[in-house]
Design an enzyme around this catalytic site. Structure first.
Site, PDB file in Angstrom:
ATOM      1  N   LYS A   1       7.100  -5.111  -4.557  1.00 23.98           N
ATOM      2  CA  LYS A   1       6.342  -5.478  -5.752  1.00 23.98           C
ATOM      3  C   LYS A   1       7.256  -5.683  -6.961  1.00 23.98           C
ATOM      4  O   LYS A   1       7.023  -6.576  -7.767  1.00 23.98           O
ATOM      5  CB  LYS A   1       5.278  -4.430  -6.061  1.00 23.98           C
ATOM      6  CG  LYS A   1       5.803  -3.176  -6.688  1.00 23.98           C
ATOM      7  CD  LYS A   1       4.687  -2.197  -6.944  1.00 23.98           C
ATOM      8  CE  LYS A   1       5.234  -0.804  -7.172  1.00 23.98           C
ATOM      9  NZ  LYS A   1       5.984  -0.680  -8.416  1.00 23.98           N
TER      10      LYS A   1
ATOM     11  N   ASP B   1       3.564  -3.126 -14.966  1.00 24.32           N
ATOM     12  CA  ASP B   1       3.983  -2.522 -13.692  1.00 24.32           C
ATOM     13  C   ASP B   1       3.256  -1.187 -13.528  1.00 24.32           C
ATOM     14  O   ASP B   1       2.822  -0.587 -14.503  1.00 24.32           O
ATOM     15  CB  ASP B   1       5.496  -2.304 -13.723  1.00 24.32           C
ATOM     16  CG  ASP B   1       6.045  -1.991 -12.343  1.00 24.32           C
ATOM     17  OD1 ASP B   1       5.306  -2.161 -11.356  1.00 24.32           O
ATOM     18  OD2 ASP B   1       7.208  -1.570 -12.258  1.00 24.32           O
ATOM     19  N   GLU B   2       3.132  -0.699 -12.312  1.00 29.92           N
ATOM     20  CA  GLU B   2       2.472   0.589 -12.038  1.00 29.92           C
ATOM     21  C   GLU B   2       1.121   0.676 -12.748  1.00 29.92           C
ATOM     22  O   GLU B   2       0.802   1.660 -13.417  1.00 29.92           O
ATOM     23  CB  GLU B   2       3.366   1.761 -12.490  1.00 29.92           C
ATOM     24  CG  GLU B   2       4.787   1.719 -11.995  1.00 29.92           C
ATOM     25  CD  GLU B   2       4.941   2.125 -10.536  1.00 29.92           C
ATOM     26  OE1 GLU B   2       3.923   2.244  -9.842  1.00 29.92           O
ATOM     27  OE2 GLU B   2       6.089   2.285 -10.091  1.00 29.92           O
TER      28      GLU B   2
ATOM     29  N   GLN C   1      -0.773   5.147  -4.895  1.00 24.93           N
ATOM     30  CA  GLN C   1       0.347   5.813  -5.552  1.00 24.93           C
ATOM     31  C   GLN C   1       0.010   6.267  -6.967  1.00 24.93           C
ATOM     32  O   GLN C   1       0.896   6.489  -7.792  1.00 24.93           O
ATOM     33  CB  GLN C   1       1.571   4.894  -5.581  1.00 24.93           C
ATOM     34  CG  GLN C   1       2.107   4.574  -4.202  1.00 24.93           C
ATOM     35  CD  GLN C   1       3.405   3.813  -4.273  1.00 24.93           C
ATOM     36  OE1 GLN C   1       4.376   4.273  -4.840  1.00 24.93           O
ATOM     37  NE2 GLN C   1       3.422   2.619  -3.703  1.00 24.93           N
TER      38      GLN C   1
ATOM     39  N   ARG D   1       9.230   7.025   0.150  1.00 27.55           N
ATOM     40  CA  ARG D   1      10.545   6.757  -0.458  1.00 27.55           C
ATOM     41  C   ARG D   1      11.610   6.566   0.608  1.00 27.55           C
ATOM     42  O   ARG D   1      12.696   6.072   0.335  1.00 27.55           O
ATOM     43  CB  ARG D   1      10.991   7.910  -1.381  1.00 27.55           C
ATOM     44  CG  ARG D   1      10.135   8.202  -2.596  1.00 27.55           C
ATOM     45  CD  ARG D   1       9.815   6.996  -3.389  1.00 27.55           C
ATOM     46  NE  ARG D   1       8.502   6.483  -3.015  1.00 27.55           N
ATOM     47  CZ  ARG D   1       8.090   5.247  -3.286  1.00 27.55           C
ATOM     48  NH1 ARG D   1       8.878   4.415  -3.903  1.00 27.55           N
ATOM     49  NH2 ARG D   1       6.890   4.841  -2.911  1.00 27.55           N
TER      50      ARG D   1
END
Length: 757
Positions: free
Chosen positions: A32, A224-225, A255, A608
């Site tokens: 992303k 973002d996020e 997330q 991760r």
DNA sequence: TTTCTGTACTAATCA
DNA sequence: AGTACAGAAA
């Protein structure tokens, strides 16, 4: 356009469709960040959009720096001109420019969490409330949650729901504390972290000309996020994009781990309602991790009810199974992880930088660090106590803050008696009361202190005011670095640190030097347009220790919290402390929503890893200096067992032996420890043993006291004067008491009754 | 007012 | 294991 190569179908779609509202739902490891950076690069290169017209919002400075670099690789130095940064830093910058519209000076102070908490503490004290009931942390969280939902103190007080909430929590005064807190922040020309967003909303609501200016400027808005935005942030971006409608958000509901900061997954769902012509793109192919890791992560996240359906898959090889390490104690856990890292590194020819150790809480780093040091493994810690949170640094910064903004109450309280200059809390209280009674600022009281106080304290305060005024001049005349150096030297802080020759003292002295170096760097850096000390202070207030990596040696194992690890990837990931009450945290067990957030956090940790994931737990762990038994985390059971390697017995581990010794989870040894502690504990001093004088006890005039006299002390009872010391200003007497032995008393303080002569 | 000492309480995550 | 605070003594 070679930057478009190597993109898959949906990724390409995300990059090319730059016009109109767009939401990219991106699974972990699906590239992303790559889509976001390429999209921006595409805007600049192919669509010839001026970088000044692009606003890109991220959640950490690290993320924005990384993204800028990646864009720079494609478009060159023009990338510098993009408005890219964290929500807080971008809007702090805008607020600095527009501060006067809100009645703030542009040099407003940014209060960090410590400042906020201590201000709340003061308010609770002043209102005469119980500080056990109104804990600063709890109250601040409540205020913060309100601000993030754009609820002002006026609305808070009006709203019966909040009142009912607070009353059922036995904290009916929270609303009034909120009011006082907001008032004091404003009077101090200070904004806390939440105010930066709250006030931006106010600015855009009340000043349409200003809103319009920024709407025109930011033709393209990217976030973002997005799953981590709260309402306050959501409304800002929505307003900014209202004219051009070119808004692109990227996120992954799986997330979302910042609900504690007011983040709301609903924002993703609402987004579809807000934009009818919304283009939704799903990135589901994972390029990061092995099959086993991706599948294990999916098996975990599927335990959550609330989620958007999406299937993350990968074409990568199955890879290794997930390893679970069991240790007898936190120290052994550290040892096992350290030796495991060493073995893997040797076996697979890896570097230390391929490894990261993740934990739920910062306090867990201690035992891990210790083990790594012993194993001679180099590491770096990200997060934890940041450089700017150290005592000596905050002291100097408070001087700088106060020299710039004399309304900054928290800075004043910190420095007014530092180094000691005879202005104690009692005097500070008097000043605050005087300011309140005359309805003037604290600084105005200080400036005219002789109208309010007299004597030694007043003189000390007058000297202090003179010093601050000199500092003010220094800032006006010289550049930030020279002024800061002058202030550090002349405030007496640097001298005091210099005279401290202990190792910690030397360290502190060096830290201050480092701070001054940082200011120098800031002044010399061409990219900073505003080089004033005020701008520097506002910038570093939003900095965390993640943002300062200057170590020469980069081949280090990384230690950090899982939160910090979001957006990063490592070949080998170790998640330590997989225990009940720790991960999931005991504070997250009260509701399903909390537990699901905790599980998403675990999902983030798992994803991760590129090659191998290793989870560890300890059966015993030191908490608050005491050994506690722990149980393995329920999250371990959330992973489908077919992805977990049944662990060989750790060599060198006494985990098994420990179990046999303590079938009841070590209650026996805990009992023994308690026994030992109870024996060791010194008997508490019993006030009843003190002497009780008659009710008409009155101290005598002691000017004629001499050796051999019999006296009575209010507490120590009867005794005989054995020695007199009349030298100097402080007259002292040594008295041998019947029950308490020989004591030396200062006659100006001690209350003595002479019983015979 | 300052300094010292013992005790009580604490550590969830970030900007 | 740290530290923040209160209370005592100087």
């Amino acid at each position: 356009m070679d930057y478009l190569k190597n993109l898959n179908e949906p990724q390409l779609e995300g990059v090319m469709n730059t016009e109109g509202p767009c939401m990219i739902i991106a699974g972990a490891g699906s590239g992303k960040t790559r889509v976001l950076t390429m999209r921006i690069a595409h805007l600049i290169k192919a669509q010839e959009v001026d970088p000044f017209n692009i606003l890109a919002l991220t959640f950490t400075n690290k993320a924005s720096k990384e993204m800028r670099n990646r864009i720079e690789d494609v478009v060159g130095h023009e990338a510098r001109n993009i408005w890219m940064g964290t929500f807080h830093s971008i809007f702090a910058r805008i607020l600095r420019a527009e501060a006067s519209k809100l009645g703030y000076p542009s040099n407003f102070t940014i209060y960090d969490t410590d400042d906020s908490k201590s201000l709340i503490k003061n308010i609770v004290k002043e209102k005469g409330l119980d500080d056990k009931v109104y804990k600063p942390n709890t109250v601040l969280n409540r205020i913060s949650a309100a601000k993030n939902r754009l609820v002002s103190w006026q609305e808070y007080l009006k709203n019966p729901i909040y009142r009912a909430d607070d009353e059922s929590a036995m904290k009916p005064e929270v609303g009034n504390i909120y009011q006082a807190y907001a008032d004091r922040c404003f009077k101090a020309s200070a904004m806390d972290f939440d105010d930066l967003l709250f006030n931006t909303n106010v600015l855009f609501r009340d000043h349409l000309d200003v809103l319009n200016k920024y709407q025109q400027r930011f033709r393209y808005v990217l976030v973002d996020e997005f799953q981590d935005t709260n309402l306050s942030q959501y409304l800002i971006t929505k307003k900014l994009a209202a004219v051009n409608q070119n808004i692109c958000v990227v996120g992954d509901d799986a997330q979302s781990i910042y609900a504690f900061r007011g983040a709301d997954i609903q924002n993703i769902l609402n987004f579809e309602k807000d934009y009818v012509d919304l283009r939704v793109i799903k990135l589901e192919q994972n390029y990061r991790s092995t099959q086993n890791i991706v599948d294990a992560a999916n098996s975990v996240i599927n335990k959550n009810r609330a989620q958007l359906k999406k299937k993350v898959w990968t074409e990568n090889t199955p890879g290794e199974l997930i390893e679970v390490i069991k240790a007898s104690s936190d120290n052994e856990e550290g040892k096992l992880v350290a030796s495991n890292i060493f073995e893997e590194k040797m076996h697979h020819q890896l570097s230390y930088e391929d490894f990261a150790i993740l934990y739920r809480t910062n306090s867990q780093s201690r035992s891990i660090e210790e083990a790594l040091r012993r194993a001679n493994i180099k590491y770096k810690i990200i997060g934890g106590l940041s450089f700017y949170q150290r005592k000596e640094i905050k002291d100097i910064l408070s001087y700088l803050r106060f020299a710039i903004n004399q309304q900054d109450e928290q800075a004043l309280r910190r420095i007014i008696n530092l180094p000691k200059r005879g202005i104690g809390p009692a005097s500070v209280d008097k000043v605050v009361v005087a300011a309140y009674e005359h309805d003037i600022t604290i600084w105005e009281v200080l400036e005219n202190i002789h109208s309010f106080l007299s004597g030694r304290t007043a003189n000390a305060i007058a000297d202090f005011v003179t010093m601050i005024k000199a500092f003010k001049l220094e800032i006006e005349r010289k550049d930030a670095f020279e002024a800061a150096t002058h202030i550090a030297k002349n405030s007496g802080i640097l001298r005091e640190l210099y005279e401290d020759k202990t190792i910690e003292g030397l360290n502190r002295y060096e830290n201050v030097q480092e701070l001054l170096n940082a200011i120098k760097e800031y002044v010399d850096n061409e990219e900073n347009e505003d080089k004033s000390l005020g701008a520097f202070l506002q910038e570093i207030a939003l900095l965390t220790s993640v943002d300062q990596d200057k170590s020469e040696d980069n081949d280090l194992v990384t230690l950090m919290t899982i939160h910090m690890a979001k957006g990063l990837e490592f070949k080998y990931i170790y998640v330590v402390g997989m225990e009940e009450d720790l991960f999931p945290s005991q504070m997250m067990l009260s509701s399903r929503a909390d537990l699901e957030e905790e599980r998403r956090l675990f999902y983030v940790a798992i994803t991760r890893a590129k090659i191998k994931l290793c989870l560890s737990y300890a059966l015993n762990r030191y908490r608050f200096g005491r050994l506690k038994n722990c149980e393995p985390s329920r999250f371990l059971e959330d992973i489908d067992p077919k992805y977990i390697k049944v662990n060989r017995l750790q060599k060198g581990s006494d985990a098994l032996a420990f179990d046999q010794l303590n079938p009841n989870h070590g209650t026996g040894s805990q009992y023994a420890r308690n026994l030992v502690n109870s024996v060791r504990k010194k008997p508490a001093p019993n006030p009843q043993h003190y002497h009780k004088p008659d009710k008409d006890f009155a101290p005598s005039d002691t000017s004629g006291l001499a050796e051999g006299m019999k006296v009575e002390h209010a507490k120590f009872g009867f005794g005989v004067v054995t020695m007199m010391d009349n030298l100097g200003a402080n007259k002292k007497a040594k008295v041998n008491f019947e029950k308490f032995g020989e004591k030396t008393l200062l006659l100006s303080f001690a209350k003595l009754k002479i019983h015979d002569s």
